[in-house]
Design a protein around this motif. Structure first.
Motif, short mmCIF file in Angstrom:
data_model
loop_
_atom_site.label_atom_id
_atom_site.label_comp_id
_atom_site.label_asym_id
_atom_site.label_seq_id
_atom_site.Cartn_x
_atom_site.Cartn_y
_atom_site.Cartn_z
N ALA A 11 -11.63 -0.37 4.51
CA ALA A 11 -10.39 -0.68 5.23
C ALA A 11 -10.70 -1.42 6.53
O ALA A 11 -10.01 -2.38 6.90
CB ALA A 11 -9.62 0.60 5.51
N CYS A 35 0.82 -1.22 0.00
CA CYS A 35 0.00 0.00 0.00
C CYS A 35 0.85 1.26 0.00
O CYS A 35 0.40 2.32 -0.46
CB CYS A 35 -0.92 0.01 1.22
N LEU A 43 -4.08 2.47 3.74
CA LEU A 43 -5.21 1.64 3.31
C LEU A 43 -6.53 2.41 3.29
O LEU A 43 -7.26 2.34 2.28
CB LEU A 43 -5.32 0.39 4.19
N PRO A 44 -6.90 3.17 4.33
CA PRO A 44 -8.16 3.92 4.25
C PRO A 44 -8.17 4.95 3.12
O PRO A 44 -9.23 5.26 2.57
CB PRO A 44 -8.26 4.62 5.62
#
Length: 265
Positions: free
Chosen positions: A163, A122, A154-155
C-alpha cells in the motif's frame, strides 16, 4: 440541473451511477452530497438486496474535482477549510454506508479509477473490472493524502508495504495487475462489464442476503478484534442467523432435496 448521482433499480438490485462523464466523474460538492444521500437511502431500503456502484461513460472516477480545489484556494483559509471539510465529510459518509450496509456492494469499474475513485473501488465488497481499467492512488501527486477510507481499506487488501508503494510511487496499475494484487475480483472485456456486474448482483440478490450482511460485518471487524472477541461475534451472528426465515428455509430445502427460496430475512 442534471443529477450527479443516478439510482437505477432492477428487481432487488440498485445500481448507483456517478454521473458526470464529461469530467471523468470527478467528484465535487454536488456529487458528494448526492452520493452520501443515495448511499444512505439504499442502505436502509429493505427491497434492495445487492448494490452496484459504477460511473457513467468510459471512466469510473478520476478523483476530486481539481477545478473546485483551485477556486477554494482563492478563499480565506477558514472558508477554504470549511468547503474541503464538507466535501470529505460527504464522501466519508457515502463510503461508510457502503462498507456497513448489510448487503453486498459490487464495484463495476472501467477506465480511470484515481484518487477517491481508487478509494471507492477499494471500499466495494467485490469488484468487476473492465480490461480498460487503470488505477492510481494519485493523492501524493497533488501533494494530498488519501481520503474516502483508502488508507484503511488498501493496506487490508494488499498489505502495508505494498500500500505504501502504491501511494508513494503512484505508478499506474492496469487491470491485469489490479487482479494480481487482489484490488479487483475479476477482469472482463469492456463491452461485457455491465452484463457481468448485473449477473453477479442478481445472483447475490437471490441468495440469503441476511447471511451476507452478517458475514460482511464479521469480516470487517476481524482485523480489529482479538480472537476471543471475534469468536464471540461469530457466535452471536450464527445464533441470530439461525432465527431467520432463510435459515429455516435452507434446512428444509436441504432435507427435502430441493433448491431453497430465499427472501433475504
Amino acid at each position: 440541473m442534471t443529477a450527479k448521482v443516478l439510482v437505477e433499480r432492477q428487481g432487488a438490485v440498485a445500481r448507483i451511477v456517478l454521473n458526470a462523464p464529461e469530467a471523468l466523474n470527478a467528484i465535487g460538492p454536488d456529487m458528494a452530497r448526492e452520493f452520501s444521500r443515495v448511499a444512505a437511502e439504499v442502505a436502509e431500503d429493505p427491497a434492495v438486496r445487492c448494490v452496484i456502484v459504477t460511473g457513467a461513460g468510459p471512466h469510473f472516477m478520476a478523483g476530486g474535482d481539481i477545478r473546485c480545489f483551485a477556486e477554494w484556494l482563492e478563499l480565506p483559509p477558514a472558508e477554504r477549510d470549511a468547503h474541503l471539510g464538507a466535501l470529505i465529510a460527504d464522501v466519508s459518509a457515502a463510503v461508510n454506508s457502503l462498507r456497513t450496509m448489510a448487503k453486498p456492494v459490487i464495484g463495476a469499474v472501467r477506465g480511470a479509477a484515481a484518487g477517491f475513485g481508487f478509494s471507492l473501488m477499494c471500499a466495494c465488497d467485490l469488484v468487476i473490472a473492465s480490461d480498460t481499467t487503470n488505477c492510481k492512488l494519485a493523492y501524493c501527486q497533488i501533494a494530498a493524502s488519501p481520503d474516502g477510507g483508502g488508507s484503511h481499506t488498501l493496506p487490508r487488501l494488499v498489505g502495508v508495504r505494498k500500500a505504501m508503494e502504491i501511494a508513494l510511487l503512484d505508478e499506474r496499475i492496469d487491470a491485469a495487475r489490479a487482479l494480481e494484487l487482489g484490488l479487483v475480483s475479476k477482469v472482463v472485456a469492456d463491452a461485457a462489464l455491465e452484463d457481468e456486474a448485473m449477473a453477479l448482483a442478481q445472483r447475490l440478490a437471490g441468495q440469503a442476503t441476511g447471511a451476507f450482511g452478517r458475514t460482511k460485518r464479521l469480516f470487517n471487524a476481524s482485523l480489529e478484534n482479538d480472537l476471543a472477541t471475534q469468536l464471540e461475534a461469530e457466535r452471536k451472528a450464527f445464533v441470530a442467523g439461525a432465527a431467520s426465515q432463510d435459515f429455516a428455509e435452507a434446512v428444509a430445502a436441504f432435507l427435502g432435496r430441493r433448491k431453497p427460496e430465499f427472501r433475504g430475512n
